[in-house]
Structures are given as C-alpha cells and as structure tokens.
Design a protein around this motif. Sequence first.
Motif, PDB file in Angstrom:
ATOM      1  N   ASP A   1      72.273  75.418  29.955  1.00 20.50           N
ATOM      2  CA  ASP A   1      72.616  76.668  29.299  1.00 20.50           C
ATOM      3  C   ASP A   1      71.899  77.799  30.024  1.00 20.50           C
ATOM      4  O   ASP A   1      70.676  77.772  30.181  1.00 20.50           O
ATOM      5  N   MET A   2      72.653  78.792  30.462  1.00 21.48           N
ATOM      6  CA  MET A   2      72.081  79.877  31.265  1.00 21.48           C
ATOM      7  C   MET A   2      71.266  80.866  30.436  1.00 21.48           C
ATOM      8  O   MET A   2      70.583  81.722  30.994  1.00 21.48           O
ATOM      9  N   ASN A   3      71.315  80.737  29.113  1.00 17.86           N
ATOM     10  CA  ASN A   3      70.625  81.697  28.253  1.00 17.86           C
ATOM     11  C   ASN A   3      69.458  81.061  27.503  1.00 17.86           C
ATOM     12  O   ASN A   3      69.099  81.500  26.409  1.00 17.86           O
ATOM     13  N   HIS A   4      68.896  80.014  28.078  1.00 23.04           N
ATOM     14  CA  HIS A   4      67.732  79.329  27.509  1.00 23.04           C
ATOM     15  C   HIS A   4      68.029  78.666  26.162  1.00 23.04           C
ATOM     16  O   HIS A   4      67.112  78.430  25.364  1.00 23.04           O
ATOM     17  N   GLY A   5      69.298  78.348  25.941  1.00 26.28           N
ATOM     18  CA  GLY A   5      69.661  77.566  24.769  1.00 26.28           C
ATOM     19  C   GLY A   5      69.571  76.083  25.076  1.00 26.28           C
ATOM     20  O   GLY A   5      69.358  75.679  26.223  1.00 26.28           O
ATOM     21  N   PRO A   6      69.729  75.232  24.057  1.00 23.66           N
ATOM     22  CA  PRO A   6      69.662  73.788  24.284  1.00 23.66           C
ATOM     23  C   PRO A   6      70.790  73.315  25.192  1.00 23.66           C
ATOM     24  O   PRO A   6      71.907  73.839  25.140  1.00 23.66           O
ATOM     25  N   SER A   7      70.501  72.334  26.018  1.00 28.99           N
ATOM     26  CA  SER A   7      71.506  71.790  26.919  1.00 28.99           C
ATOM     27  C   SER A   7      72.550  71.022  26.138  1.00 28.99           C
ATOM     28  O   SER A   7      72.252  70.352  25.151  1.00 28.99           O
ATOM     29  N   GLY A   8      73.799  71.114  26.598  1.00 32.15           N
ATOM     30  CA  GLY A   8      74.816  70.209  26.096  1.00 32.15           C
ATOM     31  C   GLY A   8      74.580  68.835  26.698  1.00 32.15           C
ATOM     32  O   GLY A   8      73.824  68.694  27.665  1.00 32.15           O
ATOM     33  N   CYS A   9      75.206  67.799  26.133  1.00 32.18           N
ATOM     34  CA  CYS A   9      74.931  66.465  26.636  1.00 32.18           C
ATOM     35  C   CYS A   9      76.109  65.533  26.396  1.00 32.18           C
ATOM     36  O   CYS A   9      77.074  65.884  25.710  1.00 32.18           O
ATOM     37  N   ASP A  10      76.016  64.346  26.973  1.00 26.78           N
ATOM     38  CA  ASP A  10      77.001  63.298  26.745  1.00 26.78           C
ATOM     39  C   ASP A  10      76.951  62.880  25.271  1.00 26.78           C
ATOM     40  O   ASP A  10      75.921  62.412  24.798  1.00 26.78           O
ATOM     41  N   ASP A  11      78.061  63.080  24.558  1.00 33.44           N
ATOM     42  CA  ASP A  11      78.073  62.722  23.135  1.00 33.44           C
ATOM     43  C   ASP A  11      79.024  61.564  22.862  1.00 33.44           C
ATOM     44  O   ASP A  11      79.512  61.405  21.739  1.00 33.44           O
ATOM     45  N   THR A  12      79.278  60.752  23.895  1.00 33.59           N
ATOM     46  CA  THR A  12      80.126  59.576  23.707  1.00 33.59           C
ATOM     47  C   THR A  12      79.573  58.692  22.589  1.00 33.59           C
ATOM     48  O   THR A  12      80.324  58.121  21.796  1.00 33.59           O
ATOM     49  N   ILE A  13      78.258  58.571  22.554  1.00 29.11           N
ATOM     50  CA  ILE A  13      77.554  57.830  21.516  1.00 29.11           C
ATOM     51  C   ILE A  13      76.620  58.793  20.802  1.00 29.11           C
ATOM     52  O   ILE A  13      75.993  59.644  21.451  1.00 29.11           O
ATOM     53  N   ASP A  14      76.514  58.676  19.492  1.00 28.26           N
ATOM     54  CA  ASP A  14      75.503  59.439  18.756  1.00 28.26           C
ATOM     55  C   ASP A  14      74.174  58.722  18.961  1.00 28.26           C
ATOM     56  O   ASP A  14      73.844  57.768  18.247  1.00 28.26           O
ATOM     57  N   ILE A  15      73.411  59.168  19.953  1.00 23.95           N
ATOM     58  CA  ILE A  15      72.195  58.447  20.327  1.00 23.95           C
ATOM     59  C   ILE A  15      71.148  58.481  19.229  1.00 23.95           C
ATOM     60  O   ILE A  15      70.264  57.619  19.175  1.00 23.95           O
ATOM     61  N   SER A  16      71.237  59.447  18.310  1.00 29.62           N
ATOM     62  CA  SER A  16      70.244  59.532  17.239  1.00 29.62           C
ATOM     63  C   SER A  16      70.298  58.307  16.329  1.00 29.62           C
ATOM     64  O   SER A  16      69.312  57.976  15.666  1.00 29.62           O
ATOM     65  N   GLU A  17      71.444  57.624  16.286  1.00 30.60           N
ATOM     66  CA  GLU A  17      71.558  56.418  15.466  1.00 30.60           C
ATOM     67  C   GLU A  17      70.684  55.289  15.998  1.00 30.60           C
ATOM     68  O   GLU A  17      70.416  54.316  15.293  1.00 30.60           O
ATOM     69  N   TYR A  18      70.267  55.419  17.261  1.00 28.26           N
ATOM     70  CA  TYR A  18      69.496  54.365  17.915  1.00 28.26           C
ATOM     71  C   TYR A  18      68.066  54.806  18.237  1.00 28.26           C
ATOM     72  O   TYR A  18      67.427  54.245  19.125  1.00 28.26           O
ATOM     73  N   ASP A  19      67.579  55.816  17.517  1.00 27.13           N
ATOM     74  CA  ASP A  19      66.217  56.294  17.744  1.00 27.13           C
ATOM     75  C   ASP A  19      66.043  56.760  19.190  1.00 27.13           C
ATOM     76  O   ASP A  19      65.032  56.475  19.839  1.00 27.13           O
ATOM     77  N   ALA A  20      67.059  57.461  19.685  1.00 27.22           N
ATOM     78  CA  ALA A  20      67.041  57.974  21.055  1.00 27.22           C
ATOM     79  C   ALA A  20      67.080  59.499  21.022  1.00 27.22           C
ATOM     80  O   ALA A  20      67.661  60.102  20.115  1.00 27.22           O
ATOM     81  N   TYR A  21      66.465  60.111  22.022  1.00 26.48           N
ATOM     82  CA  TYR A  21      66.305  61.561  22.066  1.00 26.48           C
ATOM     83  C   TYR A  21      66.566  62.091  23.476  1.00 26.48           C
ATOM     84  O   TYR A  21      66.251  61.422  24.459  1.00 26.48           O
ATOM     85  N   TYR A  22      67.109  63.293  23.549  1.00 27.17           N
ATOM     86  CA  TYR A  22      67.153  64.015  24.819  1.00 27.17           C
ATOM     87  C   TYR A  22      66.542  65.408  24.656  1.00 27.17           C
ATOM     88  O   TYR A  22      66.291  66.105  25.633  1.00 27.17           O
ATOM     89  N   LEU A  23      66.269  65.760  23.402  1.00 23.55           N
ATOM     90  CA  LEU A  23      65.816  67.096  23.028  1.00 23.55           C
ATOM     91  C   LEU A  23      65.120  66.975  21.684  1.00 23.55           C
ATOM     92  O   LEU A  23      65.461  66.116  20.880  1.00 23.55           O
ATOM     93  N   ASP A  24      64.136  67.812  21.449  1.00 20.43           N
ATOM     94  CA  ASP A  24      63.541  67.903  20.113  1.00 20.43           C
ATOM     95  C   ASP A  24      64.443  68.809  19.285  1.00 20.43           C
ATOM     96  O   ASP A  24      64.344  70.032  19.348  1.00 20.43           O
ATOM     97  N   GLN A  25      65.347  68.183  18.525  1.00 23.05           N
ATOM     98  CA  GLN A  25      66.336  68.954  17.771  1.00 23.05           C
ATOM     99  C   GLN A  25      65.682  69.835  16.710  1.00 23.05           C
ATOM    100  O   GLN A  25      66.140  70.957  16.455  1.00 23.05           O
ATOM    101  N   ASN A  26      64.616  69.342  16.079  1.00 27.04           N
ATOM    102  CA  ASN A  26      63.937  70.137  15.047  1.00 27.04           C
ATOM    103  C   ASN A  26      63.345  71.407  15.648  1.00 27.04           C
ATOM    104  O   ASN A  26      63.480  72.501  15.087  1.00 27.04           O
ATOM    105  N   ALA A  27      62.679  71.259  16.788  1.00 26.66           N
ATOM    106  CA  ALA A  27      62.101  72.435  17.439  1.00 26.66           C
ATOM    107  C   ALA A  27      63.192  73.388  17.895  1.00 26.66           C
ATOM    108  O   ALA A  27      63.051  74.615  17.789  1.00 26.66           O
TER     109      ALA A  27
END
Length: 261
Positions: A42-68
């Motif tokens: 993201d060119m405006n310092h927003g969170p990056s988009g990502c591969d959403d083929t799988i909802d990785i959160s269901e597997y205790d996986a992270y690419y970003l601190d979503q809460n922060a």
Amino acid sequence: MFDQCRKVFCRYQTYPIENHLKEKEAYQSLDNTKLSWWFRRDMNHGPSGCDDTIDISEYDAYYLDQNASKKNEKVVYLTFDCGYENGYTEQMLDILKKEDVPACFFVTQTYIRDNVAIAKRMKEEGHQVGNHTIYHICMPDKSYEEIVQEVNGCADYMKEATGYAMDPYLRPPCGEYSARTLAITQDLGFKTIFWSMAYMDFDVNNQPGVDFVIDHFNKYHHSGAIILMHNVSSSNAGALEKVIANLKAEGYRFASLNELQ
C-alpha cells in the motif's frame, strides 16, 4: 504503566510449545494445494493486501498485527530468516542490542548446527528463535511424517544444542503452505508467521543496496507490519541501524511476536 510492564515481560517470555497433534488420518481431508505467500504493498502506509485463498487466522497464522492495524497503533515486528551464515548476523545483533530492539530469528537446524554460539546469543540478548524446519523444505510436498520430523526435529535440536527452548513460531520455507500444512503446524504447537513487508534481499550476489532498503522502509512502513529480512544480506546489515532510527523517529515501537493474538 502496568500495560508497559506487561509488554516488557511479554517480550522476554518463552512460551511452551503445546503439541496437540492428531493422527495422520485427521489431516487427509484437508486441501494440500500448494500456495506461495504473496502480499500487495500500500503506497499510503496502509496495511498490505495479501493472499486470501485461505483464511489463515483459522490456523493461528499471521502476516500482520490486525489489532494494531485497526487501532493505527505504531508497532512493527522485525523478523529474520536464517538458512545459513554469511558474516552479518552478529553485526545485526550488535545494532539490535544498541537500539534495544527485539526480533525473531527463524532458523533451520543446519543453521543452529553451524552457528551454536550465535543461536545462544540470540536468546541471551532477549530475541526469539523460531522454527524454519531442519532442511528448509517445501512443506506441502512432504508427507505427514516428514513435516512432523522437520518441525519437531528443528525444535528438539535447538534445545539440545543451545540449552534454550525454541519459541513457538514457524515460518514456512519460501512461504509455501497449504491448509493441510497450516493445520499440522498449528497442532504441533506453532503459530505460522508470514509477512506484510519484504523485498529481494536473499540473493547475496544481487543485493538491492543500503539506500534501497532505507527508502523501501520509508515508503512502505505501516501499523502492525511483520517485516521479513534475511540475515545473509549485506544491504540489510548496512541499513538496519538507519531503518530502526527512522521508524523510531516516526513514533514506532518494536514488539515481540508474543504480542500477536
């Protein structure tokens, strides 16, 4: 004040690896289509988009601190992938110590074997050491038995060789994964850690340069970022101190992966 103390304690705590692995048959129905992690800057310092083929959160996986990210909290997570040593890791550790910045180093068993003293230093100086498998395998290509051996074998060797327990975080080699491998990894007691910031830094014969690294961070830093860097990079070694200084000047705090939830 209490919250700050909690975060400091959280940074230095090594949580146990809680194994809840099921029999092989429990994973046979899960999709094993090989996916390769990708993200969109993201060119405006927003969170990056990502591969959403799988909802990785269901597997205790992270690419970003979503809460922060949702709270626009200025926090980032430094992580380093360590497949082998190229003479820069201790320089990076010196900088992290000077700046009082925590990081997670994802190591292979072969890295630990060849660099026991460095692996010990990582833990002694308050960093996390995560799992990058024994031989840097492509996890979806491997059998249930092979995955279990690669993950558990690396963690067991860490304790045996250094006296320190491995932290319960795993980075899939080359970012290759499937629903099946994420489920096995989760049940072995590891959180899978992908990334929302990265660049081509792993080819030691084609380095991007120090100025590129500094500029990349200036352009793409964002709240909750999980940053992937490689320890073999001369560019990273040369840029790290300035990168940290610039992020601190922007008001960012460097956190331990223990804060992810």
